[in-house]
Design a protein around this motif. Sequence first.
Motif, short mmCIF file in Angstrom:
data_model
loop_
_atom_site.label_atom_id
_atom_site.label_comp_id
_atom_site.label_asym_id
_atom_site.label_seq_id
_atom_site.Cartn_x
_atom_site.Cartn_y
_atom_site.Cartn_z
N ARG A 142 9.75 -57.52 56.62
CA ARG A 142 8.44 -57.07 56.17
C ARG A 142 8.55 -55.68 55.54
NH1 ARG A 142 5.45 -61.14 57.31
NH2 ARG A 142 3.47 -60.20 56.89
N TRP A 143 7.54 -55.34 54.71
CA TRP A 143 7.51 -54.01 54.11
C TRP A 143 6.09 -53.46 54.08
CZ3 TRP A 143 5.01 -52.85 49.45
CH2 TRP A 143 4.60 -53.94 48.67
N TRP A 144 6.01 -52.13 54.03
CA TRP A 144 4.74 -51.40 54.03
C TRP A 144 4.79 -50.33 52.94
CZ3 TRP A 144 7.43 -53.07 58.12
CH2 TRP A 144 6.78 -53.80 59.11
N SER A 145 3.63 -50.02 52.37
CA SER A 145 3.50 -48.97 51.36
C SER A 145 2.57 -47.89 51.88
CB SER A 145 2.93 -49.56 50.07
OG SER A 145 2.51 -48.52 49.21
N SER A 146 3.01 -46.63 51.77
CA SER A 146 2.13 -45.54 52.19
C SER A 146 1.03 -45.29 51.17
CB SER A 146 2.94 -44.25 52.40
OG SER A 146 3.43 -43.79 51.16
N ALA A 147 1.21 -45.77 49.94
CA ALA A 147 0.22 -45.54 48.89
C ALA A 147 -0.94 -46.53 48.97
CB ALA A 147 0.87 -45.63 47.51
N CYS A 148 -0.78 -47.59 49.72
CA CYS A 148 -1.82 -48.62 49.80
C CYS A 148 -2.55 -48.52 51.14
CB CYS A 148 -1.21 -50.01 49.65
SG CYS A 148 -2.44 -51.33 49.68
N GLU A 149 -3.85 -48.33 51.05
CA GLU A 149 -4.66 -48.23 52.27
C GLU A 149 -5.68 -49.36 52.36
OE1 GLU A 149 -6.30 -44.30 52.29
OE2 GLU A 149 -4.32 -43.38 52.33
N PRO A 184 -6.56 -52.89 53.44
CA PRO A 184 -6.01 -53.92 54.32
C PRO A 184 -6.03 -55.32 53.72
CG PRO A 184 -8.12 -53.11 55.16
CD PRO A 184 -7.76 -52.26 53.99
N THR A 185 -6.79 -55.54 52.65
CA THR A 185 -6.77 -56.87 52.04
C THR A 185 -5.49 -57.10 51.25
OG1 THR A 185 -7.98 -56.10 50.08
CG2 THR A 185 -9.29 -57.01 51.90
N CYS A 186 -4.89 -56.05 50.71
CA CYS A 186 -3.63 -56.23 49.99
C CYS A 186 -2.44 -55.66 50.75
CB CYS A 186 -3.70 -55.65 48.58
SG CYS A 186 -3.76 -53.86 48.51
N CYS A 187 -2.69 -54.82 51.73
CA CYS A 187 -1.63 -54.20 52.51
C CYS A 187 -1.96 -54.31 54.00
CB CYS A 187 -1.48 -52.73 52.13
SG CYS A 187 -1.07 -52.49 50.39
N ALA A 211 -1.84 -54.53 58.09
CA ALA A 211 -1.18 -53.69 59.09
C ALA A 211 0.17 -54.25 59.51
CB ALA A 211 -2.09 -53.52 60.30
N GLU A 212 0.32 -55.57 59.49
CA GLU A 212 1.59 -56.19 59.88
C GLU A 212 2.62 -56.19 58.75
OE1 GLU A 212 -1.03 -59.55 58.40
OE2 GLU A 212 -1.34 -57.78 59.65
N GLY A 213 2.25 -55.59 57.62
CA GLY A 213 3.16 -55.51 56.48
C GLY A 213 3.11 -56.77 55.63
N LYS A 214 3.85 -56.72 54.55
CA LYS A 214 3.95 -57.87 53.64
C LYS A 214 5.34 -58.46 53.79
CE LYS A 214 1.03 -57.08 49.85
NZ LYS A 214 0.91 -56.77 48.44
N PRO A 215 5.45 -59.77 53.63
CA PRO A 215 6.78 -60.37 53.73
C PRO A 215 7.66 -59.97 52.55
CG PRO A 215 5.10 -62.05 53.31
CD PRO A 215 4.39 -60.74 53.44
N LEU A 216 8.93 -59.71 52.86
CA LEU A 216 9.90 -59.44 51.80
C LEU A 216 10.20 -60.75 51.09
CD1 LEU A 216 12.70 -57.18 53.31
CD2 LEU A 216 11.24 -56.65 51.38
N SER A 217 10.30 -60.67 49.80
CA SER A 217 10.69 -61.84 49.02
C SER A 217 12.15 -61.67 48.65
CB SER A 217 9.85 -61.94 47.75
OG SER A 217 10.35 -62.95 46.92
#
Length: 151
Positions: free
Chosen positions: A114-121, A123-126, A128-134
């Motif tokens: 999983r990955w997280w971005s500090s620039a995205c706040e 929650p609909t696109c980022c 809390a559990e992160g986004k899956p790595l592709s």
Amino acid sequence: MSATARLSGPADMLAVLPYLLGYHPTGSLVVVAIGDAGRMGVVQRIDLPQAGESAHAAASALVPALLRDGARSVTIIGYEMITGSSVAPAEVLSGLVVAEGIEVVDTLVVRGDRWWSSACEDPTCCPAEGKPLSGSSAAAAELIGVGAAGF
């Protein structure tokens, strides 16, 4: 060999980095320079500091090559095995590059798959559990197709 691949965002960058580095980083701080016309420049990786090691020493080792490369902006990526272990070195690196007049576009954290971005706040696109790595992207496929990347 020179190849051009268009990155559409952080997910593409994360998919391409293992091909550019030649392996999947773990326990690492990676910085990607972005120069004139939004072109990717130097890509650097350093081990995350261990307990008792200086986050400043690790981060400052990356700055000279960014300056030589003429980086206008950077994306900083912490590849963690332990939650939060990339935060201090990423923050130090961010402060050092900003002091040199280089913009930090985003700071990303990769942990597990999983990955997280500090620039995205948002929650609909980022979430809390992160986004899956592709493991793949059109940009990675382009680099592989012309023989410019691979393991």
